[in-house]
Design a protein around this motif. Structure first.
Motif, short mmCIF file in Angstrom:
data_model
loop_
_atom_site.label_atom_id
_atom_site.label_comp_id
_atom_site.label_asym_id
_atom_site.label_seq_id
_atom_site.Cartn_x
_atom_site.Cartn_y
_atom_site.Cartn_z
N LYS A 220 105.48 38.37 91.39
CA LYS A 220 106.63 37.49 91.17
C LYS A 220 107.19 37.06 92.52
O LYS A 220 106.87 37.63 93.55
CB LYS A 220 107.71 38.23 90.39
CG LYS A 220 107.29 38.72 89.02
CD LYS A 220 108.41 39.49 88.39
CE LYS A 220 107.96 40.11 87.07
NZ LYS A 220 108.97 40.99 86.51
N GLU B 96 102.67 43.28 96.29
CA GLU B 96 103.84 44.10 96.63
C GLU B 96 105.12 43.62 95.96
O GLU B 96 106.11 44.35 95.89
CB GLU B 96 104.04 44.18 98.16
CG GLU B 96 104.46 42.89 98.80
CD GLU B 96 103.32 41.92 99.05
OE1 GLU B 96 103.61 40.79 99.42
OE2 GLU B 96 102.14 42.26 98.86
N THR B 97 105.13 42.40 95.44
CA THR B 97 106.29 41.88 94.71
C THR B 97 106.05 41.85 93.20
O THR B 97 106.81 41.25 92.46
CB THR B 97 106.66 40.46 95.19
OG1 THR B 97 105.56 39.59 94.94
CG2 THR B 97 107.02 40.44 96.65
N ARG C 104 110.20 40.50 105.64
CA ARG C 104 110.75 41.24 104.50
C ARG C 104 110.72 42.74 104.77
O ARG C 104 111.70 43.45 104.49
CB ARG C 104 109.97 40.92 103.24
CG ARG C 104 110.18 39.53 102.72
CD ARG C 104 109.24 39.23 101.58
NE ARG C 104 109.47 37.89 101.05
CZ ARG C 104 108.68 37.31 100.17
NH1 ARG C 104 107.62 37.95 99.69
NH2 ARG C 104 108.94 36.09 99.74
N PHE D 62 109.77 37.02 95.42
CA PHE D 62 110.65 38.05 95.99
C PHE D 62 112.09 37.53 95.97
O PHE D 62 112.50 36.75 96.82
CB PHE D 62 110.20 38.38 97.41
CG PHE D 62 111.00 39.48 98.06
CD1 PHE D 62 110.82 40.79 97.68
CD2 PHE D 62 111.91 39.19 99.04
CE1 PHE D 62 111.53 41.81 98.29
CE2 PHE D 62 112.64 40.20 99.65
CZ PHE D 62 112.45 41.51 99.27
N PRO E 10 115.10 39.84 94.88
CA PRO E 10 115.68 41.04 94.26
C PRO E 10 117.12 40.89 93.83
O PRO E 10 117.57 41.55 92.90
CB PRO E 10 115.52 42.11 95.34
CG PRO E 10 115.38 41.37 96.62
CD PRO E 10 114.73 40.07 96.27
N LYS F 50 106.02 38.25 105.10
CA LYS F 50 105.94 39.63 104.61
C LYS F 50 106.42 40.63 105.66
O LYS F 50 107.10 41.60 105.32
CB LYS F 50 104.52 39.96 104.16
CG LYS F 50 104.13 39.22 102.89
CD LYS F 50 102.76 39.60 102.39
CE LYS F 50 102.43 38.90 101.09
NZ LYS F 50 101.16 39.34 100.53
N VAL G 34 104.42 35.28 96.99
CA VAL G 34 104.09 36.06 95.80
C VAL G 34 102.87 36.90 96.11
O VAL G 34 101.89 36.40 96.65
CB VAL G 34 103.82 35.13 94.59
CG1 VAL G 34 103.37 35.93 93.40
CG2 VAL G 34 105.05 34.32 94.26
#
Length: 195
Positions: A49, A45-46, A172, A51, A53, A169, A42
């Motif tokens: 919340k 950039e999220t 991702r 991640f 999607p 990160k 968390v």
């Protein structure tokens, strides 16, 4: 190109056959709601919340999803290098294209055999480590499944958490980057920076 389209269509169609019933979905969602608050990853950039999607947490256990996210992120980081390398340096070989998707279909059986063997060895190492109680998901209190440099055991908890967060990160980002690379080839002009 047609083979890739058929493969993707068949994969998407086959997924619906494995969708759980709504009763199982409800119980898993309630079980995962509390766990989602403590899950690593968390950040700003999220949007503060978790991640997720595609909202997959309602369909599968969180530990399974985290393992899949890390494995796919690590693969995407390697794939990003593999995608970029032929664009920067060209060399003569059995595959004479710099288009990675075209090269995918031009690769011979020897390459595929080596690729499958390397993947099998990697999965075997991960499986053995998990059976021995080791971690490949960056759990602070466990020994690392693969620690080539020997640095993980020497780090304190803050350093371990920082490294695990960076890996997550970067994975991702690499997955999003690979989606951009692939869409730039399949849909001309969809990524202006790559055209």
């Amino acid at each position: 190109m047609m083979k890739l389209t058929l493969l993707l269509t068949a994969s998407i169609a086959g997924v619906s056959a494995f969708a759980p019933t709504s009763q199982v979905t409800t119980s898993r969602t309630q079980l995962n709601a509390a766990d989602l608050e403590t899950l690593r990853g968390v950040g700003p950039e999220t949007g503060g919340k978790v991640f997720d999607p595609m909202e997959l947490a309602q369909w599968a256990p969180l530990d399974h999803l985290r393992k899949a996210e890390l494995a796919n992120g690590r693969s995407a980081m390697l794939a990003t290098v593999g995608w970029s390398f032929p664009q920067l340096w060209t060399f003569k070989g059995p595959v004479d294209t710099t288009d990675p998707i075209d090269a995918f279909f031009k690769s011979d059986a020897q390459w595929w055999a080596q690729f499958i063997l390397i993947c099998a060895v990697g999965e075997g190492i991960k499986y053995r480590g998990e059976v021995e109680g080791k971690s490949f998901t960056g759990e602070i209190d466990k020994e690392a499944c693969v620690d080539w440099s020997g640095r993980w055991a020497k780090m304190d908890d803050t350093q371990k958490e920082d490294i695990a967060m960076k890996e997550l990160k970067n994975g991702r980002l690499a997955m999003i980057g690979m989606a951009g690379y692939i869409s730039s080839v399949l849909i001309a002009g969809s990524v202006p920076a790559l055209s």
